[in-house]
Design an enzyme around this catalytic site. Structure first.
Site, PDB file in Angstrom:
ATOM      1  N   ASP A 162     -53.752 103.809  32.513  1.00  0.00           N
ATOM      2  CA  ASP A 162     -52.059 104.209  31.985  1.00  0.00           C
ATOM      3  C   ASP A 162     -52.098 105.114  31.719  1.00  0.00           C
ATOM      4  OD1 ASP A 162     -53.955 104.930  30.174  1.00  0.00           O
ATOM      5  OD2 ASP A 162     -53.628 103.574  28.531  1.00  0.00           O
TER       6      ASP A 162
ATOM      7  N   ASP B 196     -50.566  92.881  30.599  1.00  0.00           N
ATOM      8  CA  ASP B 196     -51.866  93.643  29.826  1.00  0.00           C
ATOM      9  C   ASP B 196     -51.604  93.895  28.163  1.00  0.00           C
ATOM     10  OD1 ASP B 196     -50.154  96.485  29.837  1.00  0.00           O
ATOM     11  OD2 ASP B 196     -51.593  96.808  28.695  1.00  0.00           O
TER      12      ASP B 196
ATOM     13  N   CYS C 137     -60.930  73.981  25.703  1.00  0.00           N
ATOM     14  CA  CYS C 137     -61.474  74.601  26.205  1.00  0.00           C
ATOM     15  C   CYS C 137     -62.140  74.559  26.638  1.00  0.00           C
ATOM     16  CB  CYS C 137     -61.508  75.740  25.190  1.00  0.00           C
ATOM     17  SG  CYS C 137     -61.608  77.318  25.612  1.00  0.00           S
TER      18      CYS C 137
ATOM     19  N   CYS D  97     -65.064  77.311  27.716  1.00  0.00           N
ATOM     20  CA  CYS D  97     -65.135  78.470  27.598  1.00  0.00           C
ATOM     21  C   CYS D  97     -66.875  78.248  26.507  1.00  0.00           C
ATOM     22  CB  CYS D  97     -64.675  79.787  26.696  1.00  0.00           C
ATOM     23  SG  CYS D  97     -65.254  79.712  24.864  1.00  0.00           S
TER      24      CYS D  97
ATOM     25  N   CYS E 103     -66.924  77.664  23.474  1.00  0.00           N
ATOM     26  CA  CYS E 103     -66.606  76.255  22.724  1.00  0.00           C
ATOM     27  C   CYS E 103     -67.268  75.375  23.711  1.00  0.00           C
ATOM     28  CB  CYS E 103     -64.869  75.836  23.576  1.00  0.00           C
ATOM     29  SG  CYS E 103     -63.210  76.686  22.693  1.00  0.00           S
TER      30      CYS E 103
ATOM     31  N   HIS F 225     -64.056  83.593  24.217  1.00  0.00           N
ATOM     32  CA  HIS F 225     -62.640  82.452  23.480  1.00  0.00           C
ATOM     33  C   HIS F 225     -61.081  82.607  24.301  1.00  0.00           C
ATOM     34  CE1 HIS F 225     -60.650  79.176  23.145  1.00  0.00           C
ATOM     35  NE2 HIS F 225     -59.816  80.049  21.863  1.00  0.00           N
TER      36      HIS F 225
HETATM   37 ZN   LIG Z   1     -62.712  78.574  23.990  1.00  0.00          ZN
END
Ligand SMILES: [Zn+2]
Length: 384
Positions: free
Chosen positions: A92, A276, A314, A316, A319, A345
């Site tokens: 930015d 963003d 999920c 990830c 998880c 996560h």
């Molecule tokens: Zn997750």
């Protein structure tokens, strides 16, 4: 060096599937850019960020300029080399933080005079300086310096501020064009693109005027700034839709600082390509998790003996390996790992949502995806 380019690959209604080509690689759009304020996405290693599927991160010029300094970073070969991230980076202009963090700021036609929030040292951020600093950082996409308007603002204030932002955008472009000549080369990234920013508050005629004037300057891409500052959601959506329609089809469109997962879906539907936001990372560190079943606050006592993952849908790392009970324990104990696991996560949830958005556009099923996404969000907000 690969010059910057944008390819629009497919459209589904106003939603767009595209590809940014930058000196540091490709970015599939619509894209979400995790915020790496000080040259790091808080609580994560770059390896984690990459593995989550992020193709581009954002760096904050204000912070990097004050500490460790853009000159020091340039001497290390630029921001990519210094931080050890060889994929695309957007920076930015520093303006937003000057308006939100710095002490004693005074805005004049010349630029923003302010004192550092770190040590009180005085600085002047002019449009030309914002370009020079980002040039030394060597990001793949640099933003022009614009004036950030507080919300709510009167039409007169918004108009005056928008006109100043246009004059600053012109100065930023002229400065970059100077730097691109052999005599002006202080850049660490010869392929750096520059995006203009459309302002005008919530007044659509001002937004239109700003969009036309900014497009006339001719940037590699266009951002919509000054939204997500407290205006009602339907106002934001309509400004985004009407403004995006006015921007050239063959340039990327970036909505700055937005938003919730629902905002992302709604704004993709209105033709936005890049986003963003600090929400996924900041909320993660505060124990607030985004899941397919709504928001979850891990501090809540009801998770003390909950053996389920944060989100059953999920995949990830967090998880796959940990229970809500363990994550609550880490959070309550103040363990640093809590911030890391929660951030993994939340970013995974955001990046996965973007991936599903891109797939839906590709298969001309985006409207169906959007309706289902909103229906679930509405149902969850009724339940909570
Ligand atoms: Zn997750």
């Amino acid at each position: 060096m690969q010059p910057f380019a944008f390819k629009l690959k497919h459209t589904d209604g106003a939603a767009r599937l595209g590809e940014l080509r930058t000196p540091h690689g490709l970015v599939d759009t619509p894209a979400f850019m995790p915020v790496g304020t000080q040259g790091a996405v808080k609580a994560l290693r770059h390896e984690d960020v990459e593995r989550l599927g992020a193709q581009i991160i954002l760096g904050n010029t204000y912070h990097l300029f004050l500490r460790p300094g853009d000159e020091l970073i340039a001497r290390r070969g630029g921001l990519h080399k210094f931080i050890g991230w060889d994929r695309p980076i957007l920076t930015d202009s520093g303006g937003y933080q000057v308006f939100s963090l710095a002490a004693r700021r005074v805005i004049t036609e010349d630029g923003a005079r302010f004192q550092s929030h770190l040590d009180g040292s005085p600085h002047l951020l002019t449009p030309e300086a914002a370009v020079d600093i980002q040039s030394r950082l060597g990001s793949d996409i640099a933003m022009v310096l614009d004036e950030c308007l507080a919300y709510p603002a009167t039409r007169d204030t918004a108009a005056e501020s928008m006109h100043r932002s246009i004059r600053w955008a012109r100065r930023c472009r002229d400065q970059l064009l100077r730097l691109r000549t052999p005599a002006g080369a202080i850049a660490t990234n010869g392929g750096q693109a520059q995006f203009g920013i459309v302002q005008g508050g919530v007044f659509q005629d001002l937004r239109d005027e700003s969009a036309d004037a900014t497009v006339a300057i001719d940037f590699e891409g266009y951002a919509i700034g000054g939204l997500s500052v407290g205006e009602p959601i339907d106002v934001m959506s309509s400004v985004v839709g009407d403004t995006a329609r006015r921007l050239p089809e063959d340039r990327p469109r970036y909505l700055m600082g937005t938003g919730t997962p629902e905002d992302l879906v709604e704004c993709v539907a209105r033709g936005i390509d890049m986003f963003d936001c600090v929400l996924p990372t900041r909320n993660a560190r505060n124990g607030q998790l985004f899941t397919s079943e709504g928001r979850l606050n891990i501090k809540n006592a009801r998770y003390a003996e909950d053996d389920r993952p944060l989100d059953e849908r999920c995949s990830c790392y967090t998880c796959r390996h940990h229970s809500r009970a363990y994550l609550r324990h880490l959070y309550m104990a103040g363990e640093m790992t809590a911030g890391t696991l929660n951030t993994l996560h939340n970013l995974s949830y955001y990046l996965d949502t973007m991936k599903r958005i891109r797939e839906a556009i590709l298969f001309n099923a985006f409207e169906k995806f959007r309706l289902e996404f909103q229906r679930r969000a509405d149902r969850l907000s009724l339940e909570s």
